[in-house]
Design a protein around this motif. Structure first.
Motif, PDB file in Angstrom:
ATOM      1  N   GLY A 291       0.813  -1.094   0.072  1.00  0.00           N
ATOM      2  CA  GLY A 291      -0.052   0.038   0.055  1.00  0.00           C
ATOM      3  C   GLY A 291       0.735   1.446   0.133  1.00  0.00           C
ATOM      4  N   ILE A 292       1.964   1.003  -0.538  1.00  0.00           N
ATOM      5  CA  ILE A 292       3.138   2.237  -0.674  1.00  0.00           C
ATOM      6  C   ILE A 292       2.882   3.038  -2.031  1.00  0.00           C
ATOM      7  CG2 ILE A 292       5.245   3.088  -0.421  1.00  0.00           C
ATOM      8  CD1 ILE A 292       5.857   0.719   1.025  1.00  0.00           C
ATOM      9  N   ASN A 293       2.409   4.518  -1.811  1.00  0.00           N
ATOM     10  CA  ASN A 293       2.338   5.185  -3.003  1.00  0.00           C
ATOM     11  C   ASN A 293       3.560   5.779  -3.539  1.00  0.00           C
ATOM     12  OD1 ASN A 293       0.692   6.592  -4.992  1.00  0.00           O
ATOM     13  ND2 ASN A 293       0.827   8.604  -3.782  1.00  0.00           N
ATOM     14  N   ILE A 294       3.861   5.382  -4.898  1.00  0.00           N
ATOM     15  CA  ILE A 294       5.097   6.085  -5.175  1.00  0.00           C
ATOM     16  C   ILE A 294       4.619   7.242  -6.461  1.00  0.00           C
ATOM     17  CG2 ILE A 294       6.208   3.904  -4.799  1.00  0.00           C
ATOM     18  CD1 ILE A 294       6.441   3.237  -7.754  1.00  0.00           C
ATOM     19  N   ASP A 295       5.739   7.955  -6.633  1.00  0.00           N
ATOM     20  CA  ASP A 295       5.554   9.006  -7.416  1.00  0.00           C
ATOM     21  C   ASP A 295       6.765   9.400  -8.203  1.00  0.00           C
ATOM     22  OD1 ASP A 295       4.084  11.048  -8.870  1.00  0.00           O
ATOM     23  OD2 ASP A 295       4.367  12.364  -7.220  1.00  0.00           O
ATOM     24  N   LEU A 296       6.761  10.374  -9.375  1.00  0.00           N
ATOM     25  CA  LEU A 296       7.985  10.758 -10.158  1.00  0.00           C
ATOM     26  C   LEU A 296       8.606   9.324 -10.272  1.00  0.00           C
ATOM     27  CD1 LEU A 296       9.252  13.749  -8.538  1.00  0.00           C
ATOM     28  CD2 LEU A 296       8.991  13.755 -10.942  1.00  0.00           C
ATOM     29  N   ILE A 297       8.200   8.577 -11.257  1.00  0.00           N
ATOM     30  CA  ILE A 297       8.780   7.337 -11.519  1.00  0.00           C
ATOM     31  C   ILE A 297       9.546   7.221 -12.765  1.00  0.00           C
ATOM     32  CG2 ILE A 297       8.320   4.672 -11.767  1.00  0.00           C
ATOM     33  CD1 ILE A 297       5.251   5.476 -10.685  1.00  0.00           C
ATOM     34  N   ASN A 298      10.885   6.995 -12.820  1.00  0.00           N
ATOM     35  CA  ASN A 298      11.719   6.677 -13.958  1.00  0.00           C
ATOM     36  C   ASN A 298      12.334   5.383 -13.906  1.00  0.00           C
ATOM     37  OD1 ASN A 298      12.845   9.916 -13.307  1.00  0.00           O
ATOM     38  ND2 ASN A 298      11.316   9.603 -14.643  1.00  0.00           N
ATOM     39  N   VAL A 299      12.177   4.831 -14.909  1.00  0.00           N
ATOM     40  CA  VAL A 299      12.510   3.306 -15.287  1.00  0.00           C
ATOM     41  C   VAL A 299      13.382   3.219 -16.318  1.00  0.00           C
ATOM     42  CG1 VAL A 299      11.709   0.863 -15.724  1.00  0.00           C
ATOM     43  CG2 VAL A 299      10.326   2.425 -14.457  1.00  0.00           C
ATOM     44  N   PHE A 300      14.438   2.578 -16.123  1.00  0.00           N
ATOM     45  CA  PHE A 300      15.641   2.275 -16.855  1.00  0.00           C
ATOM     46  C   PHE A 300      16.080   0.790 -16.830  1.00  0.00           C
ATOM     47  CE2 PHE A 300      16.130   6.695 -15.343  1.00  0.00           C
ATOM     48  CZ  PHE A 300      16.003   7.371 -16.366  1.00  0.00           C
ATOM     49  N   PRO A 301      16.958   0.193 -17.773  1.00  0.00           N
ATOM     50  CA  PRO A 301      16.996  -1.074 -17.861  1.00  0.00           C
ATOM     51  C   PRO A 301      17.843  -1.607 -16.279  1.00  0.00           C
ATOM     52  CG  PRO A 301      17.552  -0.446 -19.926  1.00  0.00           C
ATOM     53  CD  PRO A 301      17.200   0.837 -19.022  1.00  0.00           C
ATOM     54  N   ASP A 302      18.646  -0.586 -15.992  1.00  0.00           N
ATOM     55  CA  ASP A 302      19.349  -1.273 -14.693  1.00  0.00           C
ATOM     56  C   ASP A 302      19.226  -0.417 -13.444  1.00  0.00           C
ATOM     57  OD1 ASP A 302      20.539   0.983 -15.899  1.00  0.00           O
ATOM     58  OD2 ASP A 302      22.534   0.149 -15.471  1.00  0.00           O
ATOM     59  N   LEU A 303      18.082   0.649 -13.709  1.00  0.00           N
ATOM     60  CA  LEU A 303      17.901   1.443 -12.573  1.00  0.00           C
ATOM     61  C   LEU A 303      16.394   1.928 -12.578  1.00  0.00           C
ATOM     62  CD1 LEU A 303      19.954   3.141 -10.680  1.00  0.00           C
ATOM     63  CD2 LEU A 303      19.806   4.965 -12.285  1.00  0.00           C
ATOM     64  N   LYS A 304      15.998   1.782 -11.301  1.00  0.00           N
ATOM     65  CA  LYS A 304      14.785   2.240 -11.071  1.00  0.00           C
ATOM     66  C   LYS A 304      14.646   3.399  -9.898  1.00  0.00           C
ATOM     67  CE  LYS A 304      13.919  -1.379 -13.350  1.00  0.00           C
ATOM     68  NZ  LYS A 304      14.109  -1.446 -14.433  1.00  0.00           N
TER      69      LYS A 304
END
Length: 396
Positions: A291-304
């Motif tokens: 139930g943890i809300n996350i924001d400003l999400i950037n997803v890369f192959p080896d980095l979240k």
């Protein structure tokens, strides 16, 4: 019937002097030929006897044993007290008025206690009251399930009540009365040059609300937008016309940027991951289940990379460590967001943002964007300077 909905917040009903102004607003609408339907919040803020947080504090002695159902039943009382009081004050002025709980007003919700969603509104009781010459005064923030259990709509839920009733009743508009004179280009505590916006689109104000502006709840705006129902944010304590929220300018804005919003007390979470897709999926699945809300999400192959509220850092780290992931966390951050329908497909907005912050030696830790927003993550000690710089750069 020319119905208008008038919603009054907690500060508007907090004192006898404020309540006198509320009654005058309602009577004025009645004398102008409208049929007002009034929605009220609980009296005052935390510390005041009937405020929502004060009522919640009564459960401290239950040591966490109160269920969500019982919590909703308890905190719904604040708005009911306000409704009964305002109806009585109207009666003392010679106007027929009748108080309604959310359930009595026909607001039917799901059973998600604490953050219920409205499923339907049966307006027959309100229409009957209006036709009999009464001014309905409805307790905001609440409804009932189909089984009759009391529910609440989440913080800011009285705005949602007002917009939903306005839509269901075919109101000409909804007035949101508060202690500020309208929606401003930025938080005046941050930018002394911030000014009141005369008109703003549904989309723009929704983005501002989701990104930290506290004047109106975004769910209320979304409901109004579905029915093209005009909203006005006004002050109970002045005659300022306030801010009109409507479909116009509908993303066609004379200004590139409409306003700036911000959310403080954030932490950035950086996770280095392998190419194992199962491990990557596990990150977001684990946080969702907790139930943890996350924001400003950037997803890369080896980095979240994403942000969480500072108050949820320990929980976030604990949940990730359970699945063998050790994140890097930076606290003390603020998300600053520029909002404007005018930036749609306009090149160079990001360049101006970066240049303005670089000029003030403000480091940008992360960014995200949409058709109408650009958000940047900065250190909280730089937030005020960043907001001021952007306010000047985009000539707000």
């Amino acid at each position: 019937m020319r119905i208008v909905v008038q919603k009054f917040g907690g500060t508007s009903v907090a004192t006898p002097e404020a309540r006198k102004l509320v009654v005058e607003r309602i009577i004025k609408a009645k004398e102008e030929g409208y049929s007002p339907v009034v929605v009220v919040s609980a009296i005052g803020r935390k510390g005041d006897p009937y405020a929502t947080d004060t009522l919640l504090s009564l459960l401290d002695e239950a040591n966490g044993y109160a269920s969500k159902r019982e919590k909703d039943l308890l905190i719904s009382c604040g708005e009911i007290i306000s409704a009964a009081l305002i109806a009585s004050l109207l009666a003392a002025k010679g106007y027929k008025a009748k108080a309604f709980t959310g359930g009595q007003a026909g607001i039917i919700t799901d059973d998600n206690y604490g953050n219920a969603m409205i499923k339907e509104i049966k307006v027959d009781s309100l229409i009957d009251a209006i036709e009999d010459g009464y001014i309905p005064v409805v307790a905001g923030f609440q409804g009932i399930t189909e089984k009759g259990d009391v529910t609440t709509l989440g913080r800011g839920g009285s705005d949602t009540t007002a917009a939903a009733l306005g839509a269901a009743l075919g109101a000409e508009w909804v007035d949101i009365f508060t202690d500020v004179e309208g929606i401003m280009t930025a938080d005046p505590k941050m930018v002394k040059e911030a000014r009141i916006l005369e008109t703003v689109s549904y989309q723009e104000v929704t983005e501002m609300a989701y990104n930290g502006a506290r004047v109106i709840h975004p769910r209320a705006v979304e409901i109004a937008m579905q029915r093209n129902l005009p909203l006005r944010v006004r002050s109970t304590f002045s005659n300022s016309p306030g801010t009109l929220i409507t479909c116009k300018p509908c993303w066609i804005s004379e200004k590139l940027i409409t306003g700036i919003a911000h959310i403080p007390h954030l932490a950035q979470v950086v996770i280095k991951v392998s190419q194992d897709r199962d491990e990557q999926e596990k990150i977001f699945e684990t946080l969702a289940k907790a139930g943890i809300n996350i924001d400003l999400i950037n997803v890369f192959p080896d980095l979240k990379v994403f942000t969480v509220k500072e108050e949820e850092v320990e929980k976030t780290m604990g949940e990730l460590r359970k699945v063998g992931i050790t994140p890097q966390v930076t606290k003390g951050l603020t998300k600053v967001t520029i909002v404007g329908g005018g930036m749609l497909e306009v090149p160079g907005v990001m360049a101006r943002l970066v240049k303005a912050l670089k000029k003030e030696n403000i480091e940008i830790l992360q960014t995200s964007d949409s058709n109408s927003t650009i958000s940047c993550l900065v250190r909280s000690e730089d937030a005020k300077k960043a907001i001021t710089a952007l306010h000047e750069e985009f000539e707000l």
